[in-house]
Motif scaffolding. Structure first.
Motif, PDB file in Angstrom:
ATOM      1  N   LYS A  53       0.824  -1.214   0.000  1.00 23.79           N
ATOM      2  CA  LYS A  53       0.000   0.000   0.000  1.00 23.79           C
ATOM      3  C   LYS A  53       0.856   1.261   0.000  1.00 23.79           C
ATOM      4  O   LYS A  53       0.396   2.327  -0.403  1.00 23.79           O
ATOM      5  CB  LYS A  53      -0.947   0.001   1.191  1.00 23.79           C
ATOM      6  CG  LYS A  53      -2.014  -1.067   1.073  1.00 23.79           C
ATOM      7  CD  LYS A  53      -2.921  -1.054   2.269  1.00 23.79           C
ATOM      8  CE  LYS A  53      -3.958  -2.168   2.125  1.00 23.79           C
ATOM      9  NZ  LYS A  53      -4.778  -2.300   3.321  1.00 23.79           N
ATOM     10  N   LEU A  54       2.099   1.140   0.440  1.00 21.84           N
ATOM     11  CA  LEU A  54       2.979   2.314   0.451  1.00 21.84           C
ATOM     12  C   LEU A  54       3.178   2.865  -0.951  1.00 21.84           C
ATOM     13  O   LEU A  54       3.219   4.081  -1.126  1.00 21.84           O
ATOM     14  CB  LEU A  54       4.336   1.961   1.051  1.00 21.84           C
ATOM     15  CG  LEU A  54       4.487   2.070   2.548  1.00 21.84           C
ATOM     16  CD1 LEU A  54       5.922   1.754   2.947  1.00 21.84           C
ATOM     17  CD2 LEU A  54       4.077   3.409   3.074  1.00 21.84           C
ATOM     18  N   GLN A  55       3.307   2.000  -1.934  1.00 20.88           N
ATOM     19  CA  GLN A  55       3.512   2.473  -3.306  1.00 20.88           C
ATOM     20  C   GLN A  55       2.321   3.309  -3.766  1.00 20.88           C
ATOM     21  O   GLN A  55       2.497   4.383  -4.334  1.00 20.88           O
ATOM     22  CB  GLN A  55       3.719   1.290  -4.255  1.00 20.88           C
ATOM     23  CG  GLN A  55       3.993   1.728  -5.677  1.00 20.88           C
ATOM     24  CD  GLN A  55       5.284   2.504  -5.802  1.00 20.88           C
ATOM     25  OE1 GLN A  55       6.338   1.998  -5.467  1.00 20.88           O
ATOM     26  NE2 GLN A  55       5.199   3.732  -6.270  1.00 20.88           N
ATOM     27  N   GLU A  56       1.130   2.820  -3.500  1.00 22.77           N
ATOM     28  CA  GLU A  56      -0.040   3.590  -3.924  1.00 22.77           C
ATOM     29  C   GLU A  56      -0.161   4.892  -3.142  1.00 22.77           C
ATOM     30  O   GLU A  56      -0.539   5.920  -3.698  1.00 22.77           O
ATOM     31  CB  GLU A  56      -1.320   2.766  -3.786  1.00 22.77           C
ATOM     32  CG  GLU A  56      -2.489   3.478  -4.439  1.00 22.77           C
ATOM     33  CD  GLU A  56      -3.719   2.618  -4.583  1.00 22.77           C
ATOM     34  OE1 GLU A  56      -4.747   3.188  -4.969  1.00 22.77           O
ATOM     35  OE2 GLU A  56      -3.660   1.417  -4.326  1.00 22.77           O
ATOM     36  N   LYS A  77      10.674   6.977   1.368  1.00 20.38           N
ATOM     37  CA  LYS A  77      11.643   6.306   0.512  1.00 20.38           C
ATOM     38  C   LYS A  77      12.900   5.910   1.286  1.00 20.38           C
ATOM     39  O   LYS A  77      13.442   4.824   1.091  1.00 20.38           O
ATOM     40  CB  LYS A  77      12.001   7.196  -0.674  1.00 20.38           C
ATOM     41  CG  LYS A  77      10.921   7.218  -1.734  1.00 20.38           C
ATOM     42  CD  LYS A  77      11.108   8.222  -2.837  1.00 20.38           C
ATOM     43  CE  LYS A  77      12.460   8.443  -3.371  1.00 20.38           C
ATOM     44  NZ  LYS A  77      12.504   9.371  -4.526  1.00 20.38           N
ATOM     45  N   LYS A  78      13.361   6.754   2.176  1.00 21.66           N
ATOM     46  CA  LYS A  78      14.550   6.432   2.973  1.00 21.66           C
ATOM     47  C   LYS A  78      14.268   5.231   3.875  1.00 21.66           C
ATOM     48  O   LYS A  78      15.083   4.313   3.971  1.00 21.66           O
ATOM     49  CB  LYS A  78      14.996   7.622   3.816  1.00 21.66           C
ATOM     50  CG  LYS A  78      16.254   7.316   4.628  1.00 21.66           C
ATOM     51  CD  LYS A  78      16.711   8.486   5.442  1.00 21.66           C
ATOM     52  CE  LYS A  78      17.955   8.236   6.253  1.00 21.66           C
ATOM     53  NZ  LYS A  78      18.281   6.912   6.645  1.00 21.66           N
ATOM     54  N   TRP A  79      13.104   5.240   4.533  1.00 19.20           N
ATOM     55  CA  TRP A  79      12.755   4.102   5.386  1.00 19.20           C
ATOM     56  C   TRP A  79      12.690   2.823   4.555  1.00 19.20           C
ATOM     57  O   TRP A  79      13.206   1.779   4.968  1.00 19.20           O
ATOM     58  CB  TRP A  79      11.417   4.342   6.097  1.00 19.20           C
ATOM     59  CG  TRP A  79      11.019   3.151   6.908  1.00 19.20           C
ATOM     60  CD1 TRP A  79      11.383   2.864   8.192  1.00 19.20           C
ATOM     61  CD2 TRP A  79      10.226   2.043   6.456  1.00 19.20           C
ATOM     62  NE1 TRP A  79      10.861   1.652   8.568  1.00 19.20           N
ATOM     63  CE2 TRP A  79      10.150   1.132   7.524  1.00 19.20           C
ATOM     64  CE3 TRP A  79       9.579   1.744   5.271  1.00 19.20           C
ATOM     65  CZ2 TRP A  79       9.437  -0.065   7.432  1.00 19.20           C
ATOM     66  CZ3 TRP A  79       8.876   0.557   5.172  1.00 19.20           C
ATOM     67  CH2 TRP A  79       8.811  -0.338   6.246  1.00 19.20           C
ATOM     68  N   ALA A  80      12.054   2.911   3.390  1.00 20.17           N
ATOM     69  CA  ALA A  80      11.923   1.725   2.531  1.00 20.17           C
ATOM     70  C   ALA A  80      13.300   1.201   2.114  1.00 20.17           C
ATOM     71  O   ALA A  80      13.550  -0.008   2.156  1.00 20.17           O
ATOM     72  CB  ALA A  80      11.076   2.056   1.306  1.00 20.17           C
ATOM     73  N   LYS A  81      14.192   2.090   1.750  1.00 16.62           N
ATOM     74  CA  LYS A  81      15.539   1.673   1.353  1.00 16.62           C
ATOM     75  C   LYS A  81      16.268   1.031   2.530  1.00 16.62           C
ATOM     76  O   LYS A  81      16.873  -0.030   2.385  1.00 16.62           O
ATOM     77  CB  LYS A  81      16.326   2.880   0.849  1.00 16.62           C
ATOM     78  CG  LYS A  81      17.713   2.551   0.406  1.00 16.62           C
ATOM     79  CD  LYS A  81      18.446   3.785  -0.071  1.00 16.62           C
ATOM     80  CE  LYS A  81      19.888   3.427  -0.436  1.00 16.62           C
ATOM     81  NZ  LYS A  81      20.666   4.616  -0.747  1.00 16.62           N
ATOM     82  N   ASP A  82      16.207   1.676   3.690  1.00 10.61           N
ATOM     83  CA  ASP A  82      16.890   1.163   4.884  1.00 10.61           C
ATOM     84  C   ASP A  82      16.346  -0.195   5.333  1.00 10.61           C
ATOM     85  O   ASP A  82      17.048  -0.973   5.972  1.00 10.61           O
ATOM     86  CB  ASP A  82      16.780   2.151   6.046  1.00 10.61           C
ATOM     87  CG  ASP A  82      17.571   3.426   5.803  1.00 10.61           C
ATOM     88  OD1 ASP A  82      18.382   3.477   4.852  1.00 10.61           O
ATOM     89  OD2 ASP A  82      17.361   4.398   6.566  1.00 10.61           O
ATOM     90  N   ASN A  83      15.084  -0.466   5.018  1.00  7.53           N
ATOM     91  CA  ASN A  83      14.438  -1.708   5.450  1.00  7.53           C
ATOM     92  C   ASN A  83      14.208  -2.686   4.303  1.00  7.53           C
ATOM     93  O   ASN A  83      13.441  -3.642   4.448  1.00  7.53           O
ATOM     94  CB  ASN A  83      13.128  -1.377   6.161  1.00  7.53           C
ATOM     95  CG  ASN A  83      13.389  -0.726   7.488  1.00  7.53           C
ATOM     96  OD1 ASN A  83      13.614  -1.403   8.484  1.00  7.53           O
ATOM     97  ND2 ASN A  83      13.416   0.598   7.522  1.00  7.53           N
ATOM     98  N   VAL A  85      12.561  -2.530   1.573  1.00  2.48           N
ATOM     99  CA  VAL A  85      11.203  -2.613   1.054  1.00  2.48           C
ATOM    100  C   VAL A  85      11.236  -2.031  -0.355  1.00  2.48           C
ATOM    101  O   VAL A  85      11.630  -0.867  -0.555  1.00  2.48           O
ATOM    102  CB  VAL A  85      10.204  -1.824   1.936  1.00  2.48           C
ATOM    103  CG1 VAL A  85       8.825  -1.796   1.299  1.00  2.48           C
ATOM    104  CG2 VAL A  85      10.153  -2.441   3.326  1.00  2.48           C
ATOM    105  N   LYS A  86      10.877  -2.830  -1.334  1.00  2.83           N
ATOM    106  CA  LYS A  86      10.962  -2.396  -2.727  1.00  2.83           C
ATOM    107  C   LYS A  86       9.799  -1.457  -3.059  1.00  2.83           C
ATOM    108  O   LYS A  86       8.637  -1.786  -2.852  1.00  2.83           O
ATOM    109  CB  LYS A  86      10.941  -3.595  -3.656  1.00  2.83           C
ATOM    110  CG  LYS A  86      11.165  -3.227  -5.105  1.00  2.83           C
ATOM    111  CD  LYS A  86      11.167  -4.464  -5.972  1.00  2.83           C
ATOM    112  CE  LYS A  86      11.385  -4.208  -7.431  1.00  2.83           C
ATOM    113  NZ  LYS A  86      10.924  -3.000  -8.005  1.00  2.83           N
TER     114      LYS A  86
END
Length: 89
Positions: A53-56, A77-83, A85-86
């Motif tokens: 759901k983050l992408q949407e 985006k930073k959190w997704a990269k650090d974790n 998450v694509k």
């Protein structure tokens, strides 16, 4: 009602439609809060915060002309990269 029940994803979508129909600042505030609610649930790994759901939510935020959008997107985006998450950036 979605917002009050913690269904932030659906609240975000609803506030997005409302904001498109009427650029009232209250609709942006609702959309912003709901988007952060989805992000918070995702970070906490709570139900209703699925990573997909983050992408949407990012796409919904990008459709806004508010000056706060870029900062919100950077944080997500930073959190997704650090974790690991694509997200489609």
């Amino acid at each position: 009602d979605c917002y009050k029940m913690g269904h932030f994803y659906y609240a975000c979508k609803a506030f997005d439609v409302l904001e498109r129909l009427d650029p009232d600042p209250e609709f942006w505030e609702g959309k912003r809060g709901a988007a952060i609610g989805v992000f918070q649930k995702t970070v906490a790994n709570l139900p209703g915060g699925e990573h997909d759901k983050l992408q949407e939510v990012l796409n919904i935020l990008r459709s806004s002309n508010n000056t706060q959008v870029e900062q919100m997107i950077r944080v997500i985006k930073k959190w997704a990269k650090d974790n690991r998450v694509k997200l489609d950036l």
